[in-house]
Design a protein around this motif. Sequence first.
Motif, PDB file in Angstrom:
ATOM      1  N   ALA A 198      44.646  10.133  59.908  1.00 23.66           N
ATOM      2  CA  ALA A 198      44.592   9.896  61.347  1.00 23.66           C
ATOM      3  C   ALA A 198      45.514  10.868  62.080  1.00 23.66           C
ATOM      4  CB  ALA A 198      44.985   8.456  61.657  1.00 23.66           C
ATOM      5  N   LEU A 199      46.690  11.158  61.492  1.00 24.40           N
ATOM      6  CA  LEU A 199      47.621  12.105  62.120  1.00 24.40           C
ATOM      7  C   LEU A 199      47.016  13.501  62.172  1.00 24.40           C
ATOM      8  CD1 LEU A 199      51.046  11.020  60.613  1.00 24.40           C
ATOM      9  CD2 LEU A 199      50.291  10.763  62.974  1.00 24.40           C
ATOM     10  N   GLU A 200      46.403  13.935  61.074  1.00 25.29           N
ATOM     11  CA  GLU A 200      45.804  15.266  61.053  1.00 25.29           C
ATOM     12  C   GLU A 200      44.644  15.361  62.028  1.00 25.29           C
ATOM     13  OE1 GLU A 200      44.788  16.346  57.074  1.00 25.29           O
ATOM     14  OE2 GLU A 200      46.821  16.997  56.627  1.00 25.29           O
ATOM     15  N   ARG A 201      43.857  14.309  62.140  1.00 27.54           N
ATOM     16  CA  ARG A 201      42.735  14.310  63.067  1.00 27.54           C
ATOM     17  C   ARG A 201      43.242  14.416  64.510  1.00 27.54           C
ATOM     18  NH1 ARG A 201      40.641   9.573  62.190  1.00 27.54           N
ATOM     19  NH2 ARG A 201      39.645  10.203  60.258  1.00 27.54           N
ATOM     20  N   GLU A 202      44.311  13.693  64.821  1.00 27.02           N
ATOM     21  CA  GLU A 202      44.865  13.747  66.174  1.00 27.02           C
ATOM     22  C   GLU A 202      45.481  15.113  66.454  1.00 27.02           C
ATOM     23  OE1 GLU A 202      47.794  11.153  69.101  1.00 27.02           O
ATOM     24  OE2 GLU A 202      47.567  10.581  67.006  1.00 27.02           O
ATOM     25  N   GLN A 203      46.129  15.695  65.448  1.00 30.90           N
ATOM     26  CA  GLN A 203      46.710  17.024  65.613  1.00 30.90           C
ATOM     27  C   GLN A 203      45.606  18.057  65.866  1.00 30.90           C
ATOM     28  OE1 GLN A 203      48.496  18.689  62.098  1.00 30.90           O
ATOM     29  NE2 GLN A 203      49.973  19.873  63.305  1.00 30.90           N
ATOM     30  N   PHE A 204      44.509  17.948  65.132  1.00 28.48           N
ATOM     31  CA  PHE A 204      43.387  18.867  65.324  1.00 28.48           C
ATOM     32  C   PHE A 204      42.794  18.715  66.719  1.00 28.48           C
ATOM     33  CE2 PHE A 204      38.810  19.664  65.165  1.00 28.48           C
ATOM     34  CZ  PHE A 204      38.812  20.997  64.781  1.00 28.48           C
ATOM     35  N   LYS A 205      42.650  17.464  67.170  1.00 28.80           N
ATOM     36  CA  LYS A 205      42.071  17.208  68.485  1.00 28.80           C
ATOM     37  C   LYS A 205      42.935  17.808  69.592  1.00 28.80           C
ATOM     38  CE  LYS A 205      42.220  13.189  70.529  1.00 28.80           C
ATOM     39  NZ  LYS A 205      42.080  11.762  70.805  1.00 28.80           N
ATOM     40  N   LEU A 206      44.243  17.609  69.510  1.00 23.93           N
ATOM     41  CA  LEU A 206      45.141  18.159  70.529  1.00 23.93           C
ATOM     42  C   LEU A 206      45.169  19.684  70.476  1.00 23.93           C
ATOM     43  CD1 LEU A 206      48.110  15.646  70.345  1.00 23.93           C
ATOM     44  CD2 LEU A 206      46.458  15.888  72.188  1.00 23.93           C
ATOM     45  N   GLY A 207      45.157  20.246  69.268  1.00 20.07           N
ATOM     46  CA  GLY A 207      45.166  21.704  69.136  1.00 20.07           C
ATOM     47  C   GLY A 207      43.902  22.339  69.674  1.00 20.07           C
ATOM     48  N   SER A 208      42.745  21.742  69.392  1.00 22.70           N
ATOM     49  CA  SER A 208      41.494  22.307  69.888  1.00 22.70           C
ATOM     50  C   SER A 208      41.385  22.144  71.404  1.00 22.70           C
ATOM     51  CB  SER A 208      40.300  21.659  69.202  1.00 22.70           C
ATOM     52  OG  SER A 208      40.251  20.289  69.478  1.00 22.70           O
ATOM     53  N   LYS A 209      41.986  21.095  71.921  1.00 22.13           N
ATOM     54  CA  LYS A 209      41.994  20.894  73.369  1.00 22.13           C
ATOM     55  C   LYS A 209      42.780  22.009  74.055  1.00 22.13           C
ATOM     56  CE  LYS A 209      42.364  16.717  76.140  1.00 22.13           C
ATOM     57  NZ  LYS A 209      43.016  15.415  76.227  1.00 22.13           N
ATOM     58  N   SER A 210      43.939  22.354  73.497  1.00 17.03           N
ATOM     59  CA  SER A 210      44.740  23.418  74.110  1.00 17.03           C
ATOM     60  C   SER A 210      44.084  24.784  73.915  1.00 17.03           C
ATOM     61  CB  SER A 210      46.152  23.421  73.537  1.00 17.03           C
ATOM     62  OG  SER A 210      46.128  23.748  72.174  1.00 17.03           O
ATOM     63  N   ALA A 211      43.401  24.990  72.779  1.00 16.38           N
ATOM     64  CA  ALA A 211      42.699  26.255  72.563  1.00 16.38           C
ATOM     65  C   ALA A 211      41.536  26.394  73.540  1.00 16.38           C
ATOM     66  CB  ALA A 211      42.200  26.342  71.135  1.00 16.38           C
ATOM     67  N   GLY A 212      40.821  25.305  73.777  1.00 18.12           N
ATOM     68  CA  GLY A 212      39.734  25.341  74.745  1.00 18.12           C
ATOM     69  C   GLY A 212      40.229  25.614  76.145  1.00 18.12           C
ATOM     70  N   ARG A 213      41.385  25.058  76.474  1.00 16.90           N
ATOM     71  CA  ARG A 213      41.983  25.285  77.787  1.00 16.90           C
ATOM     72  C   ARG A 213      42.315  26.768  77.954  1.00 16.90           C
ATOM     73  NH1 ARG A 213      45.968  22.047  77.037  1.00 16.90           N
ATOM     74  NH2 ARG A 213      44.994  20.126  77.716  1.00 16.90           N
ATOM     75  N   LYS A 214      42.801  27.366  76.888  1.00 18.24           N
ATOM     76  CA  LYS A 214      43.177  28.775  76.937  1.00 18.24           C
ATOM     77  C   LYS A 214      41.931  29.660  77.069  1.00 18.24           C
ATOM     78  CE  LYS A 214      46.126  32.032  74.517  1.00 18.24           C
ATOM     79  NZ  LYS A 214      46.975  32.229  73.343  1.00 18.24           N
ATOM     80  N   MET A 215      40.848  29.321  76.364  1.00 17.39           N
ATOM     81  CA  MET A 215      39.635  30.132  76.405  1.00 17.39           C
ATOM     82  C   MET A 215      38.926  30.037  77.750  1.00 17.39           C
ATOM     83  SD  MET A 215      37.967  29.828  72.654  1.00 17.39           S
ATOM     84  CE  MET A 215      36.647  30.877  73.144  1.00 17.39           C
ATOM     85  N   LYS A 216      39.007  28.895  78.394  1.00 24.99           N
ATOM     86  CA  LYS A 216      38.319  28.718  79.669  1.00 24.99           C
ATOM     87  C   LYS A 216      39.112  29.286  80.841  1.00 24.99           C
ATOM     88  CE  LYS A 216      35.792  24.666  78.188  1.00 24.99           C
ATOM     89  NZ  LYS A 216      35.649  23.224  78.281  1.00 24.99           N
ATOM     90  N   GLY A 217      40.301  29.768  80.576  1.00 23.96           N
ATOM     91  CA  GLY A 217      41.092  30.384  81.626  1.00 23.96           C
ATOM     92  C   GLY A 217      41.876  29.393  82.451  1.00 23.96           C
ATOM     93  N   TRP A 218      42.010  28.177  81.952  1.00 27.01           N
ATOM     94  CA  TRP A 218      42.800  27.194  82.664  1.00 27.01           C
ATOM     95  C   TRP A 218      44.266  27.424  82.359  1.00 27.01           C
ATOM     96  CZ3 TRP A 218      39.635  22.196  81.365  1.00 27.01           C
ATOM     97  CH2 TRP A 218      38.400  22.301  81.971  1.00 27.01           C
ATOM     98  N   ARG A 219      45.062  26.451  82.732  1.00 27.39           N
ATOM     99  CA  ARG A 219      46.491  26.552  82.435  1.00 27.39           C
ATOM    100  C   ARG A 219      46.686  26.740  80.935  1.00 27.39           C
ATOM    101  NH1 ARG A 219      50.125  21.872  84.657  1.00 27.39           N
ATOM    102  NH2 ARG A 219      50.166  21.708  82.425  1.00 27.39           N
ATOM    103  N   PHE A 220      47.550  27.661  80.578  1.00 27.36           N
ATOM    104  CA  PHE A 220      47.793  27.899  79.169  1.00 27.36           C
ATOM    105  C   PHE A 220      48.628  26.786  78.550  1.00 27.36           C
ATOM    106  CE2 PHE A 220      47.153  32.430  80.460  1.00 27.36           C
ATOM    107  CZ  PHE A 220      45.941  32.545  79.834  1.00 27.36           C
ATOM    108  N   ARG A 221      49.509  26.210  79.326  1.00 27.40           N
ATOM    109  CA  ARG A 221      50.382  25.172  78.799  1.00 27.40           C
ATOM    110  C   ARG A 221      49.725  23.813  78.957  1.00 27.40           C
ATOM    111  NH1 ARG A 221      56.504  26.266  78.997  1.00 27.40           N
ATOM    112  NH2 ARG A 221      56.420  24.091  78.481  1.00 27.40           N
ATOM    113  N   ALA A 222      49.862  23.018  77.915  1.00 23.58           N
ATOM    114  CA  ALA A 222      49.351  21.646  77.965  1.00 23.58           C
ATOM    115  C   ALA A 222      50.302  20.792  78.794  1.00 23.58           C
ATOM    116  CB  ALA A 222      49.238  21.087  76.561  1.00 23.58           C
ATOM    117  N   PRO A 223      49.848  19.650  79.262  1.00 19.48           N
ATOM    118  CA  PRO A 223      50.764  18.740  79.969  1.00 19.48           C
ATOM    119  C   PRO A 223      51.907  18.317  79.053  1.00 19.48           C
ATOM    120  CG  PRO A 223      48.490  18.051  80.265  1.00 19.48           C
ATOM    121  CD  PRO A 223      48.487  19.167  79.278  1.00 19.48           C
ATOM    122  N   GLU A 224      52.990  17.927  79.650  1.00 20.33           N
ATOM    123  CA  GLU A 224      54.203  17.563  78.894  1.00 20.33           C
ATOM    124  C   GLU A 224      53.935  16.469  77.876  1.00 20.33           C
ATOM    125  OE1 GLU A 224      57.990  17.820  77.586  1.00 20.33           O
ATOM    126  OE2 GLU A 224      57.084  19.126  79.085  1.00 20.33           O
TER     127      GLU A 224
END
Length: 136
Positions: free
Chosen positions: A85-111
């Motif tokens: 479950a921890l690895e799945r959540e880590q993957f989900k958060l990491g892919s979310k930030s990578a998608g944010r970076k690719m779409k040109g949104w804010r590079f930094r995730a929320p705190e």
Amino acid sequence: MVRSPNLQPNQVAFRVPPSCNKFDIHSYLTNIYGVNIQEVRTMNYATVHKKARTGKMGVAQAAYKKAIVTVDAPFTWPAEPEWCALEREQFKLGSKSAGRKMKGWRFRAPEQERTRLKEISEELHARMEAEQSGKK
């Protein structure tokens, strides 16, 4: 074994080599694991080829055979370990930030996301260190 949500409680799915036949699967499960088997059904899946940008054909997925085995008693999957479950959540958060970076949104995730990702990675790192110290 493969998780298949559409199967009945007394059925289990396996991914086996294409060279295995129903008799091999039946005898293997009966002799090695002592399971009473009622029926074995198999399905062949072909190799999936993908074309690269260079024009070369590459194998995306090798050929395999799926076997659905019907057993006497209902089968229940064991509980999922905590680290999955921890690895799945880590993957989900990491892919979310990578998608944010690719779409040109804010590079930094929320705190909140950054702190949760840091907590998860620390938990996984501590678990790995404990396993390594336990093996020595």
